[in-house]
Enzyme design. Structure first.
Site, PDB file in Angstrom:
ATOM      1  N   LYS A  48      39.509  40.402   0.182  1.00 39.19           N
ATOM      2  CA  LYS A  48      39.698  39.502  -0.970  1.00 39.19           C
ATOM      3  C   LYS A  48      39.206  38.093  -0.632  1.00 39.19           C
ATOM      4  O   LYS A  48      38.523  37.456  -1.428  1.00 39.19           O
ATOM      5  CB  LYS A  48      41.180  39.477  -1.376  1.00 39.19           C
ATOM      6  N   GLN A  92      50.529  39.902  -1.565  1.00 33.47           N
ATOM      7  CA  GLN A  92      50.082  41.231  -1.140  1.00 33.47           C
ATOM      8  C   GLN A  92      51.287  42.161  -0.963  1.00 33.47           C
ATOM      9  O   GLN A  92      52.226  41.835  -0.240  1.00 33.47           O
ATOM     10  CB  GLN A  92      49.291  41.106   0.184  1.00 33.47           C
ATOM     11  N   ASP A 115      47.232  39.326 -10.488  1.00 37.22           N
ATOM     12  CA  ASP A 115      47.368  40.773 -10.345  1.00 37.22           C
ATOM     13  C   ASP A 115      47.800  41.403 -11.669  1.00 37.22           C
ATOM     14  O   ASP A 115      47.674  42.615 -11.854  1.00 37.22           O
ATOM     15  CB  ASP A 115      48.440  41.092  -9.290  1.00 37.22           C
TER      16      ASP A 115
END
Ligand code: NAP
Length: 276
Positions: A48, A92, A115
């Site tokens: 990422k 995460q 997200d």
């Protein structure tokens, strides 16, 4: 039958995105928070951060030890929530077992939730007022769009009902006017339901789960699953070799949906910057 090249599509979208980002007054900023040292999570985070660098997105990586307390994680998220240089925050997952994931995620303001996992963003998606939607289902929608798959009035069957893949996937398809059936581990007559699908999307997490006798001739088959087969080789949910010739369009694993996920994270970070 066409096999989708997800890598090529991701490359094309990233090039377009890079140009759009270059035109902004200020580069978007993405903060990535990882707690502990789960090797898979570390690879995802590294990828990422790398993608951010390639696209001109500023990235800030925060690594907390596996022993971090709930308060330490939440204090960091609160700080990032108030930081004007940070447009997107990615926590995460999974977090170490002693931490409360829901409570930590609630510290990410929905405007910075790139997200699309927050209750607000899932709610907005359900109301068809989405700001951003979860990256993997959004990537599937980009594939369908770029391949010219018409969705209106079509029967789309989604295998899996997780909050991060199956549910947002079903909502995106519904918002695009498909007639959607969601299947899960308690579903009866799964084979019959799948056989009626014009578009079948599998997010179950079981190798060779979707077999040729579940496919309608000419169906579009999208494989979200990431599994290992008996020989340890990476594979999806779909028995690709036996299914592919019955389809009009199919995504392989690897090289199908996977490359789209980080691309859509970058896209969502760009959107969060525009909408701030
Ligand atoms: P998950 O949370 O484990 O959800 C799996 C879903 O499959 C559940 O809803 C479960 O039903 C359903 N299921 C399990 N066994 C079933 C059966 N026999 N028949 C019908 N449904 C069944 O997994 P996830 O996070 O959604 O991920 C799904 C897959 O996608 C995994 O392989 C994951 O690695 C992959 N994935 C890929 C990407 C990507 O970038 N390509 C991103 C995210 C996830 P219940 O709800 O009834 O338990």
């Amino acid at each position: 039958m066409k096999i989708v090249d997800g890598k090529a599509l991701a490359t094309k979208i990233r090039a377009e995105l890079k140009e759009k980002i270059a035109q902004l007054d200020k580069a978007p900023g993405l903060a990535v928070v990882i707690v502990g040292n789960d090797p898979a999570s570390q690879i995802y985070v590294r990828n990422k951060i790398k993608a951010c660098g390639e696209l001109g997105i500023r990235s800030y990586a925060y690594e907390l030890p596996a022993t971090a307390t709930q308060a330490e994680v939440e204090n960091l998220l609160d700080e990032l929530a108030h930081n004007n240089d940070v447009n997107g925050i990615l926590l995460q997952l999974p977090l170490p077992a002693h931490l409360n994931t829901e409570s930590a995620m609630a510290r990410v303001p929905f405007e910075k939730d790139v997200d699309g996992f927050s209750a607000q963003n899932l709610g907005l998606l359900t109301l068809h007022k989405e700001r951003v939607a979860a990256c993997t289902p959004s990537g599937v929608m980009k594939i369908l769009e770029s391949e010219g798959v018409a969705l209106s009035g079509k029967h789309a069957v989604v295998l899996g009902r997780s909050d991060t893949v199956g549910k947002p996937m079903a909502m995106l398809l519904l918002n695009a006017n498909a007639t959607v059936t969601i299947c899960h581990s308690r579903t009866k007559n799964l084979q019959e339901i799948c056989k009626n699908a014009d578009i079948l999307i599998s997010a179950v997490g079981k190798a060779k789960f979707v077999t040729a006798d579940m496919i309608k001739q000419g169906a579009v088959v999208i494989d979200v699953g990431i599994n290992r087969d008996a020989n340890g080789k990476l594979c999806g949910d779909v028995d690709f070799e036996n299914v592919k010739d019955k389809t009009s369009l199919i995504t392989p694993v690897p090289g199908g949906v996977g490359p789209m996920t980080i691309t859509m994270l970058m896209y969502n970070t760009y959107l969060a910057t525009l909408k701030e």
